[in-house]
Design a protein around this motif. Structure first.
Motif, short mmCIF file in Angstrom:
data_model
loop_
_atom_site.label_atom_id
_atom_site.label_comp_id
_atom_site.label_asym_id
_atom_site.label_seq_id
_atom_site.Cartn_x
_atom_site.Cartn_y
_atom_site.Cartn_z
N VAL A 66 8.11 -14.51 4.32
CA VAL A 66 7.74 -14.00 5.56
C VAL A 66 6.18 -13.91 5.65
O VAL A 66 5.85 -13.33 4.67
N PRO A 67 5.58 -14.44 6.65
CA PRO A 67 4.16 -14.25 6.74
C PRO A 67 3.99 -12.62 6.94
O PRO A 67 4.34 -12.22 7.90
N ALA A 68 2.95 -12.15 5.91
CA ALA A 68 3.09 -10.60 6.20
C ALA A 68 1.48 -10.42 6.05
O ALA A 68 0.66 -10.78 5.31
N LEU A 69 1.14 -9.28 7.02
CA LEU A 69 -0.20 -8.67 7.33
C LEU A 69 -0.26 -7.26 7.12
O LEU A 69 0.91 -6.67 7.55
N LEU A 70 -1.56 -6.73 6.75
CA LEU A 70 -1.57 -5.19 6.92
C LEU A 70 -2.70 -5.14 7.82
O LEU A 70 -3.74 -5.55 7.48
N ILE A 71 -2.58 -4.24 8.91
CA ILE A 71 -3.57 -4.04 9.66
C ILE A 71 -3.99 -2.56 9.62
O ILE A 71 -3.28 -1.60 9.89
N GLU A 72 -5.45 -2.41 9.33
CA GLU A 72 -5.89 -1.19 9.47
C GLU A 72 -6.59 -1.09 10.85
O GLU A 72 -7.56 -1.71 11.20
N LEU B 45 -13.15 -1.73 -1.74
CA LEU B 45 -12.67 -0.95 -0.69
C LEU B 45 -11.24 -1.46 -0.52
O LEU B 45 -10.26 -0.82 -0.46
N ALA B 46 -11.04 -2.87 -0.45
CA ALA B 46 -9.67 -3.32 -0.35
C ALA B 46 -8.67 -2.77 -1.54
O ALA B 46 -7.63 -2.61 -1.22
N ALA B 47 -9.32 -3.04 -2.53
CA ALA B 47 -8.65 -2.57 -3.89
C ALA B 47 -8.32 -0.95 -3.72
O ALA B 47 -6.93 -0.65 -4.36
N ALA B 48 -9.09 -0.15 -3.34
CA ALA B 48 -8.90 1.37 -3.31
C ALA B 48 -7.82 1.67 -2.16
O ALA B 48 -6.88 2.24 -2.47
N ILE B 49 -8.02 0.86 -1.30
CA ILE B 49 -6.74 1.06 -0.21
C ILE B 49 -5.53 0.70 -0.50
O ILE B 49 -4.46 1.51 -0.19
N ALA B 50 -5.24 -0.41 -1.14
CA ALA B 50 -4.10 -0.87 -1.74
C ALA B 50 -3.64 -0.08 -2.86
O ALA B 50 -2.39 0.04 -2.99
N ASP B 51 -4.42 0.31 -3.75
CA ASP B 51 -3.97 1.42 -4.78
C ASP B 51 -3.17 2.67 -4.20
O ASP B 51 -2.48 3.16 -4.52
N ARG B 52 -4.10 3.13 -3.05
CA ARG B 52 -3.78 4.27 -2.36
C ARG B 52 -2.35 4.13 -1.69
O ARG B 52 -1.30 4.92 -1.61
N GLU B 53 -2.04 2.98 -1.02
CA GLU B 53 -1.00 2.60 -0.50
C GLU B 53 0.28 2.56 -1.31
O GLU B 53 1.39 2.88 -1.15
N ASN B 54 0.24 1.63 -2.46
CA ASN B 54 1.09 1.45 -3.43
C ASN B 54 1.53 2.84 -4.31
O ASN B 54 2.73 2.76 -4.73
N ARG C 266 -11.77 -9.38 7.50
CA ARG C 266 -10.68 -10.32 6.77
C ARG C 266 -10.65 -10.09 5.60
O ARG C 266 -11.41 -10.63 4.65
N ARG C 267 -9.59 -9.15 4.87
CA ARG C 267 -9.71 -9.08 3.27
C ARG C 267 -8.41 -9.23 2.84
O ARG C 267 -7.51 -9.58 3.61
N SER C 268 -8.12 -8.99 1.39
CA SER C 268 -7.03 -9.32 1.00
C SER C 268 -6.80 -8.21 -0.42
O SER C 268 -7.92 -7.87 -0.91
N ALA C 269 -5.65 -8.18 -0.65
CA ALA C 269 -5.48 -6.93 -1.78
C ALA C 269 -4.01 -7.04 -2.21
O ALA C 269 -3.17 -7.57 -1.57
N ASN C 270 -3.48 -6.48 -3.29
CA ASN C 270 -1.99 -6.58 -3.91
C ASN C 270 -1.32 -5.39 -3.45
O ASN C 270 -0.99 -4.47 -3.86
N PHE C 271 -1.10 -5.39 -2.12
CA PHE C 271 -0.30 -4.46 -1.29
C PHE C 271 1.11 -4.59 -1.61
O PHE C 271 1.65 -5.95 -1.25
N GLU D 106 -3.23 -11.03 -5.47
CA GLU D 106 -3.19 -10.14 -6.72
C GLU D 106 -4.72 -9.50 -7.04
O GLU D 106 -4.72 -8.47 -7.65
N LYS D 107 -5.67 -10.51 -6.66
CA LYS D 107 -7.09 -9.82 -6.76
C LYS D 107 -7.64 -9.50 -5.39
O LYS D 107 -7.74 -10.20 -4.63
N ALA D 108 -8.11 -8.30 -5.43
CA ALA D 108 -8.61 -7.72 -4.14
C ALA D 108 -9.78 -8.43 -3.79
O ALA D 108 -10.55 -8.86 -4.55
N SER D 109 -10.28 -8.73 -2.32
CA SER D 109 -11.45 -9.33 -2.19
C SER D 109 -12.65 -8.37 -2.37
O SER D 109 -13.50 -9.24 -2.20
N ASP D 110 -12.50 -7.04 -2.41
CA ASP D 110 -13.45 -6.21 -2.69
C ASP D 110 -13.18 -4.63 -3.09
O ASP D 110 -11.91 -4.60 -3.09
#
Length: 275
Positions: free
Chosen positions: A232-238, A155-164, A219-224, A149-153
């Motif tokens: 299901v174990p879920a990952l997003l790979i850039e 950049l991660a937050a910006a990418i998640a916002d764009r994808e969502n 290794r990052r995290s964000a609210n994708f 729910e809280k992005a690791s940084d």
């Protein structure tokens, strides 16, 4: 009991009790033996079922949603589909795992449907594949994300916002509905899936990083939204950033894409052994 068994228990219990199973259970506990309402049907003949664990690959974007567009005009949707097909072919050739793609051609698939595919086939791993853009054009290299729910940084937050935002712009808003289960069972399932995803993310980054360039702090995290699959174990790979000239050159090269796909296919397959 694994994560899917826990979730199924939570899903089935309310319906079983509401369907009269509660009376049967009470009678059994009181010493009675409830009689079946009708004669059980003979089991139907079945065809052999493929029991191999399932990896769902999700090529990002598609159709009217091109995703990121590189300086030379490369579309993210084209690169991710090609990578997913190559990865799937290599994994399937190994014979150990079955691979399902959320799209096999240039079509738009809502984020909700991408996650639903993983649940419908009872996937053992869901990987969404991207080649995004970054606010800083110097950012380059492979990175892996898990849900948070809280992005690791930033950049991660910006990418998640764009994808969502892709669904809001190109189709429908997402909203994966939480199943009506006891909160504790649902939470246990979600935690188990996330812990497995974290362990597999570490394996993939470590394995792929030995052969491919990695983004700083890969290794990052964000609210994708696409990663909101509780069982299901879920990952997003850039796989890199099309906003970077060097990464775009690699991702638009047929030879480089083949190499990236081979490395990731081996990393994904190896990660399946990590619980």
């Amino acid at each position: 009991m694994d994560r899917r068994s826990v979730l199924k228990l939570g899903l089935s219990l309310p319906f079983l009790l509401s369907a009269g199973a509660g009376d049967a259970l009470a009678a059994k506990l009181a010493g009675g033996v409830p009689m079946p309402g009708r004669k059980p049907k003979a089991p139907a003949a079945t065809t052999p079922i493929d029991q191999r664990p399932i990896i769902v690959l999700d090529p990002g974007h598609g159709g009217r949603d091109p995703g990121a567009i590189g300086p030379s005009g490369a579309f993210e949707k084209t690169i991710t589909l090609d990578l997913a097909r190559r990865i799937a072919a290599r994994i399937e050739a190994g014979g150990t795992y079955r691979v399902v793609l959320t799209r096999r051609k240039d079509v738009f698939v809502p984020l909700q449907e991408r996650a639903a595919v993983a649940q419908r086939v009872q996937a053992d791993l869901f990987v969404s594949i991207h080649a995004d853009s970054a606010p800083n054009p110097d950012a380059r290299g492979l990175s892996a994300y898990t849900l948070s729910e809280k992005a690791s940084d930033g950049l991660a937050a910006a990418i998640a916002d764009r994808e969502n935002a892709a669904d809001l712009i190109h189709g429908i808003d997402i909203g994966v509905a939480d199943p009506e289960v006891a909160a504790i069972l649902f939470d246990l399932t979600r935690r188990h899936s996330l812990n497995t995803a974290l362990a597999r993310k570490a394996h993939i980054v470590r394995t792929a990083g030995a052969k491919l360039r990695l983004l700083d702090n890969p290794r990052r995290s964000a609210n994708f939204a696409v990663l909101k699959v509780p069982d299901v174990p879920a990952l997003l790979i850039e796989t890199g950033f099309l906003s970077n000239v060097a990464d775009e050159k690699l991702l638009t090269s047929d030879n480089s894409r083949a190499r990236i796909a081979n490395v990731l296919a081996d990393a994904f397959a190896g990660a399946m052994a990590v619980a």
